[in-house]
Write a protein that holds these residues in place. Structure first.
Motif, PDB file in Angstrom:
ATOM      1  N   SER A   1     118.788   7.057  57.761  1.00 10.74           N
ATOM      2  CA  SER A   1     119.726   7.218  58.845  1.00 10.74           C
ATOM      3  C   SER A   1     120.380   8.551  58.664  1.00 10.74           C
ATOM      4  CB  SER A   1     120.708   6.215  58.719  1.00 10.74           C
ATOM      5  OG  SER A   1     120.419   4.945  59.048  1.00 10.74           O
ATOM      6  N   GLN A   2     119.456   9.691  59.079  1.00 17.01           N
ATOM      7  CA  GLN A   2     119.836  11.084  58.874  1.00 17.01           C
ATOM      8  C   GLN A   2     121.208  11.335  59.427  1.00 17.01           C
ATOM      9  OE1 GLN A   2     117.309  13.107  57.693  1.00 17.01           O
ATOM     10  NE2 GLN A   2     118.296  15.044  57.537  1.00 17.01           N
ATOM     11  N   LYS A   3     122.388  11.855  58.763  1.00 19.51           N
ATOM     12  CA  LYS A   3     123.410  12.398  59.413  1.00 19.51           C
ATOM     13  C   LYS A   3     123.143  14.017  59.837  1.00 19.51           C
ATOM     14  CE  LYS A   3     126.089  10.591  55.500  1.00 19.51           C
ATOM     15  NZ  LYS A   3     126.768  10.827  54.422  1.00 19.51           N
ATOM     16  N   TYR A   4     123.970  14.287  60.811  1.00 13.62           N
ATOM     17  CA  TYR A   4     124.097  15.768  61.514  1.00 13.62           C
ATOM     18  C   TYR A   4     122.884  16.062  62.151  1.00 13.62           C
ATOM     19  CZ  TYR A   4     127.165  15.585  57.535  1.00 13.62           C
ATOM     20  OH  TYR A   4     128.308  15.355  56.628  1.00 13.62           O
ATOM     21  N   VAL A   5     122.068  15.008  62.677  1.00 15.52           N
ATOM     22  CA  VAL A   5     120.685  15.110  63.153  1.00 15.52           C
ATOM     23  C   VAL A   5     120.378  16.008  64.405  1.00 15.52           C
ATOM     24  CG1 VAL A   5     120.743  12.907  64.717  1.00 15.52           C
ATOM     25  CG2 VAL A   5     118.547  13.456  63.741  1.00 15.52           C
ATOM     26  N   ASN A   6     119.780  17.011  64.011  1.00 16.53           N
ATOM     27  CA  ASN A   6     119.426  17.849  65.450  1.00 16.53           C
ATOM     28  C   ASN A   6     117.967  17.871  65.934  1.00 16.53           C
ATOM     29  OD1 ASN A   6     118.098  19.503  63.645  1.00 16.53           O
ATOM     30  ND2 ASN A   6     119.844  20.978  63.315  1.00 16.53           N
ATOM     31  N   ARG A   7     117.217  17.228  65.226  1.00 13.05           N
ATOM     32  CA  ARG A   7     115.835  17.237  65.663  1.00 13.05           C
ATOM     33  C   ARG A   7     114.912  15.935  64.975  1.00 13.05           C
ATOM     34  NH1 ARG A   7     110.963  21.019  63.324  1.00 13.05           N
ATOM     35  NH2 ARG A   7     109.217  20.449  64.500  1.00 13.05           N
ATOM     36  N   ILE A   8     114.142  15.093  65.917  1.00  9.87           N
ATOM     37  CA  ILE A   8     113.250  14.185  65.337  1.00  9.87           C
ATOM     38  C   ILE A   8     112.030  14.586  65.925  1.00  9.87           C
ATOM     39  CG2 ILE A   8     112.949  11.642  65.701  1.00  9.87           C
ATOM     40  CD1 ILE A   8     115.733  11.343  66.711  1.00  9.87           C
ATOM     41  N   GLN A   9     111.245  14.851  64.780  1.00 12.53           N
ATOM     42  CA  GLN A   9     109.849  15.244  65.138  1.00 12.53           C
ATOM     43  C   GLN A   9     108.951  14.095  64.776  1.00 12.53           C
ATOM     44  OE1 GLN A   9     109.017  17.790  62.017  1.00 12.53           O
ATOM     45  NE2 GLN A   9     106.935  18.475  62.391  1.00 12.53           N
ATOM     46  N   ILE A  10     108.098  13.754  65.794  1.00 11.51           N
ATOM     47  CA  ILE A  10     106.910  12.681  65.557  1.00 11.51           C
ATOM     48  C   ILE A  10     105.853  13.194  65.067  1.00 11.51           C
ATOM     49  CG2 ILE A  10     106.109  10.727  66.765  1.00 11.51           C
ATOM     50  CD1 ILE A  10     108.909  10.744  67.196  1.00 11.51           C
ATOM     51  N   ARG A  11     105.311  12.618  63.856  1.00 19.86           N
ATOM     52  CA  ARG A  11     104.411  13.072  63.028  1.00 19.86           C
ATOM     53  C   ARG A  11     103.038  12.306  63.348  1.00 19.86           C
ATOM     54  NH1 ARG A  11     105.653  16.082  57.778  1.00 19.86           N
ATOM     55  NH2 ARG A  11     103.516  16.740  58.184  1.00 19.86           N
TER      56      ARG A  11
END
Lengths: 421, 142
Positions: free
Chosen positions: A258-268
């Motif tokens: 549950s990433q804090k300060y999230v600014n990017r979600i990359q799909i791999r």
């Protein structure tokens, strides 16, 4: 709607030197909190942690009764009796930080913040917080967050990391948008395998090119019920230490997903190999090992669903009760797979068990309240043990479960002392 | 305690560190002396206290190991000073003082900190002394 959060204070001049001071603190390692490691931090009766321009030290002044495990980075756990609320308030919510709290979070400044969705998607997105709020349906979910290493202190030989006992868990109301809605808006390609979460929190080494932590989840988990991109915790902007202005909450998995300060979600198109995805971090052996075994790195697999667990939150361990009289014992139960089927209570060291009343969760992945009346037969020392069982019939073990090099997934039964008088 | 707390609200940000320290001191003092009941056995106490080096330590010297407040309360001993200055560049001594690991795990962590976490590798003899210190004082083996 503005993304800039203020609390009405306008004394900008007072905090003008803040970044400089923070930099010095980080460089020298001198923190005022250092002397209080291992102690309960008393509540100072104010909410400085929500004020602008605070430092990491100020954060602890908004926390009540937490045990400070580490001051740099900040890590603090909550004693069981302070987790009695159905919804864990900010002041009692545990802190698990891998790096520093970003200055933008300390300043509660979300100006210009964007969230990028890219990688194996049809259309990459770059969304402002305003766009997130306007384009997607807002949801509020009560979700348990638990550190994968909660209970690590009970492994022997010891496992490296913060020595959490039982208090690296909390259940708050999180408001945001469904992660699945946002990912589906970008269009998930058939090549998608895993998410990769990115944020801007500063690395402890000071190297601006290093990510503090960058974890992900299988794409099926990311699209499943429960996961949200949140901007509010318990109806307020997410406090600095918990991920302002945006964070992921992906319940059921270790909190690090549950990433804090999230600014990017990359799909791999492969299992993510970001910071603390590889090696021994948040991984367990693929097969049972004897305590203390050196397991080759290639035999470590990613920790996914957290095990079924419960915590007795009332009374506080050591409480007195009148012999022969019924007294309520209560707490919470939760499971990484979503629901708990039953909770049983023992007052005779597990020799006999009595079912507790168990409430349904308000939503999937919220913890569930259990209550039981216990009557201690005669004066003396008792232990009350709690044992939750999930929908698959899997229960908490009475002893520490399988040893693993980093001490994850300890869901041994919680026990409190009670003195009958 | 209340007086100290309300006073703190007016402390300027630049004095926050001192203010917080004072507030905590007062509160801790009252907490320590306000408790009258005899402590009850805690069934969830880890067999080796995770925070033991603050009180009783899982160290080769046993529970009486002397701690050096100038070195972040690391136990006094050969290598303490090198360990302190090597480690606090990134993190406080609090995380060191919680550990009780096998020698193999210390060797692994050392490599991990250099390869993954940006730790500067010291001269070989310093490295050897630091690792020996860690394995002596924060060990599950001795």
């Amino acid at each position: 709607m503005t993304d800039k959060i203020t609390d009405g204070r306008s004394d900008k001049a007072e905090i003008a030197d803040e970044p400089t001071r923070r930099t010095i603190l980080k460089a020298t390692g001198l923190t005022a909190l250092g002397a209080y490691v291992g102690m309960n931090i008393p509540f100072e009766g104010n909410l400085m942690a929500l004020a602008q321009g605070m430092s990491e030290e100020d954060i602890m002044s908004g926390k009540n009764g937490l045990v400070l495990l580490n001051d740099r980075p900040l890590n603090a756990e909550t004693p069981a009796h302070l987790l009695d609320d159905d919804v864990t308030p900010y002041k009692h919510f545990f802190i698990r930080n891998n790096g520093f709290v970003p200055d933008s979070a300390l300043d509660m400044d979300a100006e210009g913040w964007t969230l990028t969705i890219d990688g194996e998607v049809d259309t990459a997105l770059e969304l402002s917080i305003g766009e997130l709020k306007s384009r997607f349906e807002e949801v509020t979910l009560r979700l348990v967050l638990e550190c994968g290493g909660n209970g690590r202190a009970f492994f022997n030989p010891g496992a490296s990391g913060n020595q959490w006992t039982t208090g690296a868990v909390g259940c708050a109301d999180w408001t945001g948008v469904r992660l699945s809605d946002v990912l589906n808006a970008a269009g998930i390609k058939s090549s998608a395998v895993y998410t990769a979460h990115h944020s801007d929190d500063p690395h402890l080494s000071g190297d601006p090119d290093k990510e503090v932590i960058s974890r992900g989840v299988p794409i099926e988990k990311a699209l499943a019920e429960g996961g949200i991109i949140a901007w509010a915790m318990n109806g307020e902007p997410i406090p600095a230490v918990h991920g302002f202005p945006l964070r992921l909450v992906i319940p059921g998995y270790p909190g690090s997903a549950s990433q804090k300060y999230v600014n990017r979600i990359q799909i791999r198109d492969q299992e993510h190999d970001g910071a603390k995805m590889t090696g021994y971090s948040y991984r367990v052996p693929a097969y049972p090992v004897a305590p203390g075994t050196e397991v080759p790195e290639e035999d470590m697999v990613v920790l996914t669903d957290m095990p079924v667990k419960s915590l007795i939150t009332f009374p506080q361990s050591g409480a007195q009760a009148a012999a022969g009289e019924a007294m309520e014992v209560r707490g919470h139960a939760w499971s990484g797979s979503g629901d708990v089927a039953s909770v049983d209570i023992s007052i005779d060291f597990g020799a006999t068990w009595t079912p507790a009343a168990l409430e349904a969760p308000v939503n999937k992945f919220a913890w569930q309240r259990f209550r039981a009346d216990v009557t201690l037969p005669q004066a003396g020392y008792y232990e009350v043990w709690a044992r939750a069982t999930d929908l698959n019939g899997v229960s908490q073990p009475p002893v520490v479960p399988g040893w693993n090099p980093r001490g994850y997934g300890n869901n041994m039964q919680h026990r409190i002392a009670m003195i009958a008088t | 305690m209340t007086g100290s707390c309300s006073k703190r609200k007016n402390v300027k940000m630049s004095k926050t560190l001192t203010g917080l320290g004072a507030g905590l001191c007062v509160s801790l003092f009252l907490a320590a002396f306000g408790a009258t009941a005899q402590p009850v056995y805690d069934p969830m106490r880890p067999s080796m206290s995770p925070l033991a080096p603050l009180a009783t330590g899982p160290t080769a010297q046993g529970s009486q190991a002397e701690l050096d407040p100038k070195l972040g309360n690391l136990p006094v001993g050969p290598g303490a000073e090198d360990t302190y200055y090597q480690c606090v560049g990134c993190h406080s001594t609090a995380i060191i003082r919680q550990q009780r690991l096998t020698d193999d795990r210390w060797d692994y962590l050392w490599t991990w900190m250099i390869d993954e976490q940006g730790m500067q590798e010291p001269e070989p003899e310093i490295a050897e002394q630091i690792l020996a210190y860690l394995k002596t004082h924060f060990s599950s083996e001795r």
